[in-house]
Design a protein around this motif. Structure first.
Motif, short mmCIF file in Angstrom:
data_model
loop_
_atom_site.label_atom_id
_atom_site.label_comp_id
_atom_site.label_asym_id
_atom_site.label_seq_id
_atom_site.Cartn_x
_atom_site.Cartn_y
_atom_site.Cartn_z
N VAL A 150 0.84 -1.11 0.02
CA VAL A 150 -0.08 0.06 -0.02
C VAL A 150 0.82 1.36 -0.22
N GLY A 151 2.20 1.29 0.05
CA GLY A 151 3.11 2.45 0.25
C GLY A 151 4.46 1.84 0.27
N CYS A 152 5.58 2.64 -0.30
CA CYS A 152 6.75 2.53 -0.07
C CYS A 152 7.48 3.69 0.17
N ASP A 153 8.58 3.67 0.68
CA ASP A 153 9.67 4.94 0.76
C ASP A 153 11.18 4.35 0.64
N VAL A 154 11.83 5.35 0.29
CA VAL A 154 13.25 5.22 0.28
C VAL A 154 13.90 6.55 1.05
N VAL A 155 14.57 6.63 2.11
CA VAL A 155 14.78 7.62 2.87
C VAL A 155 16.37 7.77 3.33
N GLU A 156 16.81 8.78 3.74
CA GLU A 156 17.98 9.16 4.25
C GLU A 156 19.19 9.07 2.92
N VAL A 157 18.84 9.62 1.74
CA VAL A 157 19.75 9.90 1.03
C VAL A 157 20.13 11.43 1.09
N SER A 158 21.48 11.70 1.40
CA SER A 158 22.00 12.81 1.60
C SER A 158 23.10 13.28 0.40
N PRO A 159 22.55 14.14 -0.41
CA PRO A 159 23.40 14.49 -1.60
C PRO A 159 24.76 15.33 -1.11
N PRO A 160 24.76 15.76 -0.05
CA PRO A 160 26.22 16.57 0.09
C PRO A 160 27.20 15.54 0.67
N TYR A 161 26.81 14.39 0.72
CA TYR A 161 27.83 13.21 0.90
C TYR A 161 27.83 12.33 -0.07
N ASP A 162 27.26 12.37 -1.26
CA ASP A 162 27.10 11.50 -2.52
C ASP A 162 27.73 12.34 -3.57
N MET A 163 29.01 12.33 -3.64
CA MET A 163 29.90 13.11 -4.63
C MET A 163 29.72 12.81 -6.06
N ALA A 164 29.50 11.23 -6.16
CA ALA A 164 29.23 10.90 -7.85
C ALA A 164 27.74 10.65 -7.91
N GLY A 165 26.90 10.98 -7.26
CA GLY A 165 25.28 10.82 -7.29
C GLY A 165 25.14 9.46 -7.07
N THR A 166 26.04 8.54 -6.69
CA THR A 166 25.84 7.04 -6.79
C THR A 166 24.59 6.59 -5.95
N THR A 167 24.34 7.11 -4.93
CA THR A 167 23.44 6.98 -3.83
C THR A 167 22.16 7.50 -4.27
N ALA A 168 22.02 8.60 -4.65
CA ALA A 168 20.80 8.84 -5.36
C ALA A 168 20.35 8.23 -6.45
N MET A 169 21.11 7.84 -7.44
CA MET A 169 20.87 6.82 -8.30
C MET A 169 20.38 5.53 -8.17
N THR A 170 21.10 4.85 -7.07
CA THR A 170 20.42 3.79 -6.37
C THR A 170 19.15 3.66 -5.77
N ALA A 171 19.08 4.72 -5.16
CA ALA A 171 17.73 5.22 -4.51
C ALA A 171 16.59 5.30 -5.63
N ALA A 172 16.75 6.07 -6.75
CA ALA A 172 15.86 6.14 -7.98
C ALA A 172 15.56 4.70 -8.61
N ASN A 173 16.77 4.10 -8.66
CA ASN A 173 16.38 2.56 -9.13
C ASN A 173 15.47 1.59 -8.37
N LEU A 174 15.91 1.91 -6.78
CA LEU A 174 14.99 1.19 -5.75
C LEU A 174 13.44 1.45 -5.88
N LEU A 175 13.27 2.55 -6.29
CA LEU A 175 12.05 3.11 -6.41
C LEU A 175 11.29 2.63 -7.60
N PHE A 176 12.01 2.65 -8.56
CA PHE A 176 11.45 2.04 -9.63
C PHE A 176 11.19 0.38 -9.67
N GLU A 177 11.95 -0.27 -8.82
CA GLU A 177 11.83 -1.52 -8.55
C GLU A 177 10.36 -1.69 -7.70
N MET A 178 10.30 -0.74 -6.79
CA MET A 178 9.24 -0.67 -5.88
C MET A 178 7.74 -0.56 -6.77
#
Length: 304
Positions: free
Chosen positions: A265-293
């Protein structure tokens, strides 16, 4: 339009202000007032959207083409008072009451883990107590943090107190790292939670675990919450509380794909912090996890 162009909505989907006519929505909650060490997750939704432009529309492994099966849009971000955390929680809950009133399934971009508490409040009021699949390095069941009852380390204790969770259908996967005391996991266990530490997952496929979880969840409503710090920081360095020895991205996919066909009935991905994500890898991973969801939701057909 090339993937590098267009407005930076989630997956460059249409943007609308409400969930009228939608089966599923992507929504951001740019809050980090509840963080305990490193802030910056308020920028998470914006960066996840930015990285999502690379995601294509079909999922080969699942045989899913979600946009042919359900109506989806990006409904923007929840507006809240970031200077008053208890007030922000009330505002988030009120926003989700509206978002899900027509049965729309929200896929949320955080934001720190505080936001899951008011989302679960709205879920409970709509669906009754829900089962929970939580991927997190931390249990987030503290009673208070420096005397505050609302923070990113307390959401699931508050959720139990509000009656949001069916405690017989709660599993915490990936607990890991240093702890405040050797009893840190005890409160959840006492409520009936199934606790699976990261160490129990080392060098293993999680498909057998998810077979157990599917039986545990049954046909009741299920919410999935994914704190990105459940992943080892070699995969997701851009977060406020990284813990070495975490899950792999392949294990994360096994968990999410293992939840397919549950009554999500719902999903979230939390705690992505771009200031510590120099190459955007974490945000990219989060975006893909949301697509999986999105691809495991009820109503999404499996074409092979």
């Amino acid at each position: 339009m090339p993937r590098s162009g267009g407005i930076a909505s989630m997956m460059r989907l249409p943007v609308q202000e409400n969930t009228d006519g939608l089966d599923v929505c992507f929504v951001g909650v740019p809050l980090d007032s509840g963080t305990s060490i490193k802030s910056g997750t308020r920028f998470g939704p914006r960066q996840i959207r930015q990285e999502s432009c690379a995601i294509r529309s079909a999922h080969y492994d699942l045989g899913a083409v979600p946009f042919e099966d359900v109506q989806v849009a990006d409904v923007g971000d929840v507006s809240m008072n970031i200077y008053n955390l208890p007030e922000a929680v009330k505002q988030i809950k009120a926003a989700y009451d509206k978002l899900i009133s027509n049965g729309c399934v929200p896929l949320t971009m955080g934001g720190d883990h505080t936001i899951t508490y008011p989302i679960l409040q709205a879920m409970k009021d709509k669906h009754g107590p829900v089962g929970l699949i939580l991927l997190d390095a931390h249990p987030d069941t503290q009673d208070t943090m420096l005397g505050a009852s609302i923070a990113h380390g307390t959401p699931f204790r508050r959720a139990v107190e509000y009656g949001c969770l069916d405690c017989t259908r709660v599993v915490q996967i990936g607990l890991n790292g240093s702890v405040n005391s050797l009893d840190d996991y005890k409160w959840g266990l006492d409520q009936g939670f199934r606790v699976v530490t990261a160490k129990e997952c080392w060098h293993k496929s999680l498909e057998p675990l998810m077979a157990e979880v599917r039986g545990m969840m049954g046909q009741g409503p299920v919410y999935i919450s994914f704190d990105i710090d459940a992943l080892d920081p070699s995969y997701a360095p851009g977060t406020g509380g990284p813990e070495i020895g975490g899950l792999t991205t392949c294990q994360a996919l096994e968990v999410l794909r293992g939840a397919a066909d549950l009554n999500i009935v719902g999903c979230d991905v939390v705690e992505v912090s771009p200031p510590y994500d120099m190459a955007g890898t974490t945000a990219m991973t989060a975006a893909n996890l949301l697509f999986e969801m999105l691809c495991i939701l009820p109503g999404i057909k499996r074409r092979h």
